[in-house]
Design an enzyme around this catalytic site. Structure first.
Site, PDB file in Angstrom:
ATOM      1  N   HIS A 295      -2.170   2.956   4.190  1.00 16.62           N
ATOM      2  CA  HIS A 295      -1.248   4.025   3.773  1.00 16.62           C
ATOM      3  C   HIS A 295      -1.538   4.489   2.345  1.00 16.62           C
ATOM      4  O   HIS A 295      -1.955   3.704   1.500  1.00 16.62           O
ATOM      5  CB  HIS A 295       0.200   3.535   3.846  1.00 16.62           C
ATOM      6  CG  HIS A 295       0.623   3.140   5.226  1.00 16.62           C
ATOM      7  ND1 HIS A 295       0.747   4.055   6.246  1.00 16.62           N
ATOM      8  CD2 HIS A 295       0.915   1.934   5.765  1.00 16.62           C
ATOM      9  CE1 HIS A 295       1.106   3.427   7.349  1.00 16.62           C
ATOM     10  NE2 HIS A 295       1.214   2.134   7.081  1.00 16.62           N
ATOM     11  N   HIS A 343      -2.277   9.819   9.731  1.00 10.36           N
ATOM     12  CA  HIS A 343      -0.842   9.521   9.688  1.00 10.36           C
ATOM     13  C   HIS A 343      -0.029  10.779   9.397  1.00 10.36           C
ATOM     14  O   HIS A 343       1.075  10.959   9.917  1.00 10.36           O
ATOM     15  CB  HIS A 343      -0.551   8.461   8.624  1.00 10.36           C
ATOM     16  CG  HIS A 343      -1.181   7.137   8.917  1.00 10.36           C
ATOM     17  ND1 HIS A 343      -0.992   6.028   8.120  1.00 10.36           N
ATOM     18  CD2 HIS A 343      -1.998   6.722   9.925  1.00 10.36           C
ATOM     19  CE1 HIS A 343      -1.664   5.004   8.622  1.00 10.36           C
ATOM     20  NE2 HIS A 343      -2.294   5.405   9.705  1.00 10.36           N
ATOM     21  N   CYS A 699     -21.633   1.832  -0.325  1.00 13.18           N
ATOM     22  CA  CYS A 699     -20.387   1.300   0.225  1.00 13.18           C
ATOM     23  C   CYS A 699     -20.703   0.024   0.990  1.00 13.18           C
ATOM     24  O   CYS A 699     -21.566   0.015   1.870  1.00 13.18           O
ATOM     25  CB  CYS A 699     -19.718   2.310   1.139  1.00 13.18           C
ATOM     26  SG  CYS A 699     -18.121   1.693   1.710  1.00 13.18           S
ATOM     27  N   MET A 709     -23.815   5.847   3.667  1.00 11.81           N
ATOM     28  CA  MET A 709     -23.026   6.012   2.448  1.00 11.81           C
ATOM     29  C   MET A 709     -23.634   5.146   1.339  1.00 11.81           C
ATOM     30  O   MET A 709     -23.073   4.156   0.906  1.00 11.81           O
ATOM     31  CB  MET A 709     -21.567   5.624   2.713  1.00 11.81           C
ATOM     32  CG  MET A 709     -20.602   6.169   1.679  1.00 11.81           C
ATOM     33  SD  MET A 709     -18.898   5.679   1.993  1.00 11.81           S
ATOM     34  CE  MET A 709     -18.401   6.778   3.297  1.00 11.81           C
ATOM     35  N   HIS A1039      -2.370 -17.257   5.502  1.00  8.13           N
ATOM     36  CA  HIS A1039      -2.912 -16.393   6.564  1.00  8.13           C
ATOM     37  C   HIS A1039      -3.049 -14.956   6.102  1.00  8.13           C
ATOM     38  O   HIS A1039      -2.494 -14.551   5.082  1.00  8.13           O
ATOM     39  CB  HIS A1039      -2.005 -16.457   7.808  1.00  8.13           C
ATOM     40  CG  HIS A1039      -0.627 -15.907   7.600  1.00  8.13           C
ATOM     41  ND1 HIS A1039      -0.266 -14.647   7.999  1.00  8.13           N
ATOM     42  CD2 HIS A1039       0.493 -16.445   7.035  1.00  8.13           C
ATOM     43  CE1 HIS A1039       1.015 -14.430   7.701  1.00  8.13           C
ATOM     44  NE2 HIS A1039       1.493 -15.507   7.110  1.00  8.13           N
TER      45      HIS A1039
END
Length: 1065
Positions: A295, A343, A699, A709, A1039
């Protein structure tokens, strides 16, 4: 067990008297939740109804907007009869729980739902019987009671806001933490059981409100995946009109149940985010979910600060915890959106109102003081992603059969090739738009990008924009101030398509039209004292952001401190400035796709735009629009002061680790060589190159690397310079071999089986079960192992404190000023090498070592390889093989190099310091050199294996910590009172976003200040030191918090034993 109880007793005895006790009565209820309760009236204009109907419309085999969920509600007392109303903007989140350092919090939980749940909190101290999480941790009896609260039952959780888990020195007064149910955490959370916990420094609250703050809001950005909910079956039965037609494995059905939401509201329907202009607003943000949950929370029209740095976009991942401060400006209705372009289309936005309440403003009106005028046009060009036609790295033709690049550059009946018609921003000399400004040699690296727009604090920027394209376009800037009349984003909060209202000119400049934007740069948007001199920012067209950006309409902007620039815009005391825009240009989303099919394919009528291979061929993994080393102009001199401005845009595929080989840079007081970038992130990096040669800027995300890239940058010897004055005091020699071994990702299945038993789940394991023809848990791999001397006869036995390294090579140590000599023997069957991040080498080329050969590699550790002045004393780097860095890595060759500051002497530290290096990586065995060997050796029916079968491919992706899964990583043992350095490392692919969560303890980390959390985000190329001071005995879960990674086994435990010194005989 006696030791554990004694430890808890001692801990209680040594804890100061608790400042105050707080009681929260929380009930878990089942209810119906509406994800778009205002019927989707509020939305981006560019989101068509058809798109929102995918998620909101029910039907024969679609659930729609209503779902049964389990939620946390707050009650007034232990009778659980009367609920306490919460702010409407909290949506389905549980109530806000607040604690100051020194508080003792009792959460009285009553389960009014139909299945067992719990209450597990982040970032606060609890004993084992108050953890609220179920997993094999050797607890019994009363310490198990918290693990499951059955329907109708109650349990009281006691939480202690101790000093060790309070906000760090550099944190704000109050920080974001969370709580959630933790039987099967991903399923419990997807069902709705998640809420905010706010932990504050002592005396920072006044009547439960943070002092000096007018408004506070909590927002969770999450793609809530209802396919994981415990209530999926109920929802299908209740809301689908023909439930028997539902195929739960159908991809379209699954997508329709992913709700792209803010606090459980989608398509702009979140109510109640309202404030006054000049209000001091605190935002508590967190992410939750899966690999798709990349996000970029963007507050349109506002500037925020976090940890004293100026920000406007906040990257959130599953369980990322973040807080930001904002003084509300610009009255009007503004959007809070996720700038992950996928999104944005799927409804992940909300609106907030800034009202004019006539509060006195301390801001001066800076308009007109110093105006910088730019003339920018959007125009069509034909853009070639690799003008030389050559892969500069392999010297092969880009269309060579079988090459990585052929996929993208082959042109033919249904393939476009490497050239595309695009729309770009270009600068002109004046408003007639007849004379285009030519780019000089300093700017040739900009490539497809628009011109650099630059300004200092106090300036006004005027951009006269002329649209020469065939579609309505705009310019939306990030990082400056503008009012509603100058906003380039095309939305209307209460838009009604029937009314045919005309959008404002600024956000919809029609073809052939011209519009002049005016933006200002007040102090409140400029760099803070902690920030670099100039902030990297960007601008792009935002009529339909996805299509506009992928068509090519984006450019760099830099906003600088007053008086810091020369007349030509270059920063004073800086020799070179470069702008890098790594992104996966998705040409399938371009406004001009049809034109490109017509112009460049030889049989346009045969093109199937939905064909996966066609779509893949149009995903151009580029920097500034260049691929495979074709970017020109990245040259500098040895000893130059170089600033790199990095920025990105895109979607969840755009998880970048931009690695500058051969040199390091400084960022926020930390020394690094790899920068992580995400959609709408921007970074300013300062480098002083000290070695001449040609190096890679690439990258590290494996698909991006193989997809092109990667570029070259050159450091020249331009002037006479004194020799390297570093006096290398120490020399360390390590004897390391590449050895082929049989590796078992899960030698013991007991932990995993007990976990599923405790969760009352009977699940097969797609990764570890062999089935008819899968490989299972054992694979042939190649690993780095240490030997005693140059004969390579006697391997160095690993001590108990090294057991945790697992598949990793030996933990190498060096101090600043050392020279490290690696005598490397290749005992494997194919060529390998050994290369470390962060170090200085004589040559930019890493020579491969052939099978059976021995080579010596020398790494110098100058000052710039060690920690920055405001960093932890010791920092981790990774070393690995670079013959084929993707296949070599997945085959198993990687290890940690720990570099410490020279004055850092352990002798003066009386406390025991432990070091644990952890690599979180999804080992993709499909990419290993040994895949065919592994099929032959370990598959029960090798002849039945289809290497292209999706399920077979998935079964070979091993979600591991140091090469172990499901609690199999051993050796993470410490005592109360120890000092522990955790060295976290991330490598891998787009799915390798890992949010590392420690149960039971928080840790500290440094970015020019000391900060505290219990979740840290790592990505390909992240190397980070975390410092922990364990206080609470027990076996604790460690975790990755990403849904699929939890279910796939990226979990282990660490053990805190009572300190021997305090044990009584």
């Amino acid at each position: 067990m006696k030791i554990l109880i004694l430890g808890i007793f001692l801990f209680l005895c040594s804890t100061p008297a608790w400042a105050k006790e707080k009681h929260y009565y929380i009930g878990i209820i089942e209810t119906t939740w509406d994800y778009a309760s205002d019927h989707g009236e509020k939305k981006l204009i560019s989101v068509d109804t058809e798109h929102s109907n995918i998620y909101l419309q029910n039907g024969p085999d679609r659930i729609g907007r209503l779902y049964k969920k389990a939620l946390y509600l707050q009650y007034t007392d232990e009778t659980f009869r009367t609920t306490i109303e919460k702010p409407v903007w909290l949506g389905f989140l549980g109530p806000i729980i607040k604690a100051e350092t020194g508080d003792k919090v009792y959460v009285h939980l009553k389960n009014l739902a139909s299945r067992p749940y719990t209450f597990h909190s982040h970032g606060i101290t609890y004993y084992k019987e108050h953890e609220g999480a179920i997993y094999p941790d050797n607890t019994t009896d009363f310490q198990r009671a918290d693990d499951k609260v059955y329907p109708g039952e109650q349990y009281t959780y006691m939480l202690l806001a101790t000093e060790e888990q309070s906000p760090g020195e550099g944190d704000g007064n109050c920080v974001t933490r969370i709580y959630h149910s933790h039987i099967d955490a991903p399923k419990d959370i997807a069902s709705g059981l998640i809420g905010p916990l706010i932990i504050c420094k002592k005396d920072s609250l006044d009547k439960e409100k943070e002092k000096h703050i007018d408004r506070e809001f909590v927002v969770m950005f999450s793609v809530v995946d209802e396919n994981f909910s415990w209530y999926l079956e109920d929802n299908i039965k209740t809301y689908c009109s023909e439930p028997e037609k539902v195929d739960k494995d159908n991809e379209d059905f699954q997508e329709s149940n992913r709700m792209y939401s803010v606090n459980g509201y989608t398509f702009g329907s979140l109510p109640g985010l309202s404030m006054c202009a000049e209000d001091r607003v605190k935002w508590y943000l967190f992410g939750m979910g899966n690999e798709v949950d990349v996000h970029a929370a963007f507050f349109h029209g506002q500037a925020l600060t976090n940890k004293n740095y100026r920000i406007d976009t906040i990257n959130l991942f599953p369980a990322t915890l973040f807080d930001a401060y904002m003084v509300a400006q610009n009255p009007g209705e503004w959007m809070l959106s996720c700038q992950n372009l996928n999104h944005l289309k799927a409804g992940l936005q909300a609106f907030f109102q800034v009202q004019e309440c006539n509060k006195s403003s301390s801001k001066d009106n800076i308009r007109g003081k110093h105006v910088r005028h730019y003339y920018i046009a959007a125009e069509e060009i034909i853009w070639n992603y690799a003008p030389s036609g050559i892969d500069i790295f392999t010297k092969e033709n880009l269309t060579a059969p079988g090459s990585d690049s052929a996929v993208f550059f082959e042109q033919g009946t249904t393939r476009i090739g490497g050239s595309y018609k695009k729309l770009v921003y270009r600068e002109y000399t004046d408003a007639s738009f007849t004379n285009r400004k030519e780019r000089g040699p300093e700017e040739e690296h900009l490539g497809i990008l628009g011109p650099v727009i630059w300004a200092e604090v106090g300036d006004t920027i005027r951009v006269t924009f002329h649209n020469k394209g065939a579609y309505p376009l705009s310019i939306e800037p990030i990082g400056v101030r503008f009012n509603k009349n100058n906003e380039g984003t095309y939305y209307s909060p209460n838009y009604n398509p029937q009314s045919r209202s005309v959008p404002p000119s600024a956000s919809h400049v029609a073809p052939t039209e011209t519009f002049t934007y005016e933006w200002t740069v007040p102090k409140e948007v400029g760099p803070t004292n902690a920030d670099p001199v100039c902030l990297a920012k960007m601008y792009y067209s935002a009529v339909e952001p996805t299509k506009d950006i992928f068509t090519g309409l984006i450019g760099p902007m830099k906003i600088c401190k007053k008086g810091s620039l020369h007349a030509n815009g270059r920063q004073k005391d800086v020799d070179k400035e470069f702008y890098l825009f790594p992104t996966v240009f998705d040409e399938n989303e371009s406004l001009l796709l049809e034109d490109n099919i017509r112009m460049f394919t030889t049989a346009p009528d045969q093109v199937d735009k939905e064909d996966e291979d066609f779509q893949e061929s149009n995903k151009m993994h580029s920097m500034n629009g260049f691929m495979y080393g074709n970017q020109p102009g990245l040259t500098m001199c040895k000893g130059d002061s170089v600033v790199w401005y990095l920025f990105s845009a895109g979607n969840e595929a755009d998880v970048h680790g931009i690695y500058f080989s051969g040199n390091t840079y400084l960022w926020r007081g930390e020394r690094r060589d790899t920068a992580n970038l995400f959609p709408q992130t921007s970074l300013t990096l300062h480098m002083w190159p000290d070695t001449e040669g040609t190096f890679n800027v690439e990258c590290l995300t494996t698909d991006h690397y193989t997809g092109g890239m990667k570029q070259k940058y050159t450091v020249n010897q331009c002037r006479r310079q004194s020799e390297d004055s570093t006096f290398y005091l120490g020399e360390r020699t390590y004897y390391i071999a590449a050895v082929e071994v049989e590796w078992d990702y899960s030698p013991q299945r007991e932990w995993e089986k007990e976990l599923h038993h405790l969760q009352e789940q009977n699940v097969s394991n797609a990764f570890l079960d062999k089935g008819e023809f899968y490989i299972g848990s054992k694979y042939k791999k190649v690993v780095y192992r240490q030997y005693t001397d140059s004969t390579f006869r006697v391997p160095v036995e690993r001590k108990a404190e090294e057991e945790h390294l697992g598949i990793l090579g030996p933990q190498l140590h060096a101090d600043v000023g050392d020279k490290v000599k690696i005598i490397f023997k290749n005992m494997a069957t194919r060529p390998y090498s050994i290369h470390a991040h962060g170090v200085q080498t004589e040559s930019s080329t890493v020579t491969p070592t052939l099978p059976g050969e021995t080579l010596t590699y020398v790494w110098k550790i100058p000052e710039r390889s060690g920690a920055g002045t405001e960093d932890s004393a010791c920092i981790p780097w990774a070393y690995y093989s670079t013959v084929d860095q993707v296949k070599d890595l997945y085959s198993g060759l990687i290890g940690p190099l720990i570099v410490c500051r020279r004055p850092y002497l352990k002798v003066f530290n009386p406390r025991r310091k432990l070091e644990f290096a952890l690599l979180f990586l999804v080992f993709d065995e499909n990419e290993s050199w040994y895949l065919d060997d592994n099929i032959k050796t370990y598959s029960d029916h090798p002849e039945k294996v289809n290497k292209d079968d999706e399920e077979f491919i998935e079964s070979n992706k091993m979600h591991a910590i140091n090469g172990r899964m499901f609690g199999n990583l051993q050796g993470l043992t410490m005592h109360v009172g120890d000092e522990v350095n955790w060295y976290l490392m991330g490598m891998g692919n787009e799915i390798d976003l890992h949010t590392v969560h420690f149960h039971g303890h928080s840790f500290q980390y440094k970015h020019r200040g000391v900060y505290s959390s219990d979740v840290f985000d790592i990505f390909p190329g992240t190397y980070q030191t975390l410092e922990m001071f364990p206080r609470t005995p027990g076996i604790w879960l460690l975790h990755c918090h990403v849904t699929d990674h939890i279910h796939a086994g990226m979990e282990t435990t660490y053990t805190v034993l009572q300190n021997e010194d305090t044990k009584s005989g």
